[in-house]
Design an enzyme around this catalytic site. Structure first.
Site, mmCIF file in Angstrom:
data_model
loop_
_atom_site.group_PDB
_atom_site.id
_atom_site.type_symbol
_atom_site.label_atom_id
_atom_site.label_comp_id
_atom_site.label_asym_id
_atom_site.label_seq_id
_atom_site.Cartn_x
_atom_site.Cartn_y
_atom_site.Cartn_z
ATOM 1 N N HIS A 82 33.954 26.815 46.207
ATOM 2 C CA HIS A 82 35.230 27.301 45.554
ATOM 3 C C HIS A 82 36.372 26.868 46.191
ATOM 4 O O HIS A 82 36.495 26.768 47.515
ATOM 5 C CB HIS A 82 35.088 28.881 45.575
ATOM 6 C CG HIS A 82 36.380 29.446 44.826
ATOM 7 N ND1 HIS A 82 36.643 29.633 43.560
ATOM 8 C CD2 HIS A 82 37.692 29.997 45.559
ATOM 9 C CE1 HIS A 82 37.751 30.055 43.342
ATOM 10 N NE2 HIS A 82 38.341 30.198 44.576
ATOM 11 N N ASP A 161 37.551 42.476 38.282
ATOM 12 C CA ASP A 161 38.615 41.723 38.846
ATOM 13 C C ASP A 161 39.646 41.096 37.642
ATOM 14 O O ASP A 161 40.929 41.062 38.039
ATOM 15 C CB ASP A 161 37.720 40.512 39.353
ATOM 16 C CG ASP A 161 38.649 39.421 39.907
ATOM 17 O OD1 ASP A 161 39.604 39.609 40.896
ATOM 18 O OD2 ASP A 161 38.675 38.260 39.361
ATOM 19 N N ARG A 168 47.838 42.947 38.950
ATOM 20 C CA ARG A 168 48.646 42.432 40.178
ATOM 21 C C ARG A 168 49.687 41.643 39.796
ATOM 22 O O ARG A 168 50.773 41.177 40.424
ATOM 23 C CB ARG A 168 47.706 41.770 41.157
ATOM 24 C CG ARG A 168 46.659 42.931 41.844
ATOM 25 C CD ARG A 168 45.726 42.387 42.577
ATOM 26 N NE ARG A 168 45.704 41.255 43.265
ATOM 27 C CZ ARG A 168 45.144 40.183 43.556
ATOM 28 N NH1 ARG A 168 43.964 40.043 42.931
ATOM 29 N NH2 ARG A 168 45.322 39.202 44.328
ATOM 30 N N SER A 183 38.729 39.509 45.445
ATOM 31 C CA SER A 183 38.764 38.852 43.880
ATOM 32 C C SER A 183 38.045 37.335 44.056
ATOM 33 O O SER A 183 37.146 37.300 43.112
ATOM 34 C CB SER A 183 40.295 38.679 43.680
ATOM 35 O OG SER A 183 40.243 37.914 42.649
ATOM 36 N N LYS A 187 33.815 36.989 42.237
ATOM 37 C CA LYS A 187 33.249 36.075 41.314
ATOM 38 C C LYS A 187 32.243 35.033 41.595
ATOM 39 O O LYS A 187 31.385 34.803 40.860
ATOM 40 C CB LYS A 187 34.539 35.265 40.718
ATOM 41 C CG LYS A 187 35.514 36.050 39.889
ATOM 42 C CD LYS A 187 36.580 35.242 39.465
ATOM 43 C CE LYS A 187 37.792 34.940 40.607
ATOM 44 N NZ LYS A 187 39.121 35.708 40.298
HETATM 45 N N1 URA Z 1 42.333 33.523 42.938
HETATM 46 C C1 URA Z 1 41.578 34.493 42.714
HETATM 47 O O1 URA Z 1 40.552 34.074 41.799
HETATM 48 N N2 URA Z 1 42.084 35.781 42.793
HETATM 49 C C2 URA Z 1 43.060 36.124 43.487
HETATM 50 O O2 URA Z 1 43.502 37.437 43.627
HETATM 51 C C3 URA Z 1 43.891 35.112 43.780
HETATM 52 C C4 URA Z 1 43.525 33.635 43.673
#
Ligand code: URA
Ligand code: CA
Length: 435
Positions: A82, A161, A168, A183, A187
């Protein structure tokens, strides 16, 4: 349990238990806890932080809020990579085939681009016939056969999320390390990863503008991995300029092909080898990082990497002849040179700004519904550290259409920050966090 009491506890700097965090995340996902209470709670986290246990609990609560992809049908350790978001970041298209060529399965779920950052799915769709909407069975089958597949995100992954990130975004609580780390990790875990390699970008074009911030984010994510049983390594890499030369969908596919031929930009090549070697090492295909790095270098040299790219494209229905004939990729009808107006040295290339320029040319979307033009983008001709003379070409814009591009040309010139003092090329990899 009452949400107001939990907000108050976090506001006062106390810690929340796993049951309490589950209560919040479940209630929020199902709609029994309203946005305004979760917004207050996020702001309390922003100021008070969370300890490692709370962060791990929050991550797993978000994983469990939706579907979890089951990749047990794929043999071997599934390692995912990632990136925290770069510009011109073509690493997946290079890494996937390289890592697969040494026998490590790459089962990648990927997204589309939004705003100034691109997405792997869009890049792959510049290849005629390439499908990313494949069934789970096809996905697993292709990975077992060829060791690499890339699919669009489907199903209902981490809905908590999605909702929390949206909240947010409008409550000034994005830049909280516990919230960013949980977050991202939720994922990856929900997508079925057994182990995770993170590319944490640092610098102007990145989420985290300083090395200290990037290191703290990296350490937090690696710690989550340890706490929830997913081996995680984080590489902190430079974003004081876009990665490689090309920014734009088909242009980046061409750059990935060049790189797999051993003729790619130095920074992109090195970063792919380093990230890939951590993947191979975490998958236990090599005893050490060095051994993994050497394995990848040899499949790059031998051409097995480029062969794997052809197999991968064909397996997902794409026209693999573009690898030998990249001129068959979508091409823009006009190229505009952007020239330096002064002498000097390049101190930085504002990556975010180059990403926006590519978007304005049509390579990226402002909103999720916007159509994109796969052919257009920006190709840098100079990188940080290069000396330039007035009149030298800094970048070439690949455009479709006959509009007046003078404003975009000006913006591109301004994205190159020049100085009179000689500049060292930037460090590519600042740190590697393993625990
Ligand atoms: N990327 C994400 O997937 N989540 C965040 O909170 C910030 C960047
Ligand atoms: Ca690039």
């Amino acid at each position: 349990m009452r949400m107001v009491d939990l907000i108050q506890r976090k506001r006062d700097g106390l810690t929340l238990s796993k049951e309490e965090i589950n209560f919040i995340i479940n209630g929020y996902t199902q709609g029994s806890i309203p946005d305004y209470q979760v917004a207050a709670w996020a702001m309390a986290i922003y100021f008070q932080g969370m300890n490692a246990q709370e962060i791990a609990d929050l991550t797993m609560a978000m994983v469990q809020s939706g579907d979890v992809v089951d990749l047990t049908g794929i043999e071997g350790v599934k390692v995912d990579k990632h990136s925290t978001g770069g510009v011109g970041d073509t690493t997946t298209l290079v890494l996937g085939p390289l890592v697969a060529a040494v026998g490590v399965p790459v089962a990648k779920m990927s997204g589309r681009g939004l705003g100034h950052t691109g997405g792997t799915i869009d890049k792959l769709e510049s290849i005629e016939g390439f499908h990313t909407e494949i069934t789970k069975e096809q996905f697993i089958d292709i990975v077992n056969k060829y060791k690499v597949a890339v699919a669009g995100q489907s199903g209902n992954l981490t809905p908590a999320d999605k909702k929390l990130y949206g909240l947010r975004d409008v409550t000034a609580t994005v830049s909280s390390i516990p919230l960013i780390a949980s977050s991202i990790m939720s994922k990856k875990i929900a997508s079925g990863a057994d182990a995770i390699v993170l590319d944490v970008k640092t610098g102007d074009g990145a989420f985290m503008k300083t090395i200290e911030g990037s290191r703290e984010l990296a350490q937090t994510m690696v710690r989550i991995g340890q706490d929830v049983g997913r081996n995680t390594v984080a590489v902190i890499s430079d974003m004081s300029q876009p990665l490689g030369f090309a920014v734009g969908n088909a242009l980046e596919v061409k750059e990935a092909i060049d790189t797999l031929r051993g003729e790619g930009p130095e920074d992109l090549t090195e970063l792919c080898l380093v990230l890939g070697a951590h993947m191979v090492h975490l998958a236990k295909r090599a005893e050490t990082f060095e051994e993994a790095y050497n394995q990848l270098q040899s499949v790059l040299k031998s051409g097995e990497g480029i062969h794997k790219l052809k197999e991968f494209i064909a397996a997902q229905g794409g026209d693999s002849s573009i690898v030998d004939h990249p001129e068959k990729l979508p091409q823009a009808n006009r190229q505009i040179e952007v020239k330096a107006s002064l002498n000097g040295y390049i101190k930085s290339i504002q990556a975010e700004s180059i990403g926006h320029i590519a978007m304005m040319l049509g390579a990226g979307r402002k909103t999720k519904e916007d159509p994109i033009d796969l052919a257009v983008g920006v190709v840098l001709k100079k990188k940080v550290g290069a000396p330039v003379k007035a009149g030298d070409v800094l970048a070439v814009l690949h455009v479709n259409g006959s509009a007046d591009y003078s404003d975009i040309v000006n913006r591109t010139t301004q994205a190159f920050i020049l100085t009179q003092e000689p500049v060292e090329p930037p460090t590519l990899i600042y740190d590697v966090i393993v625990e």
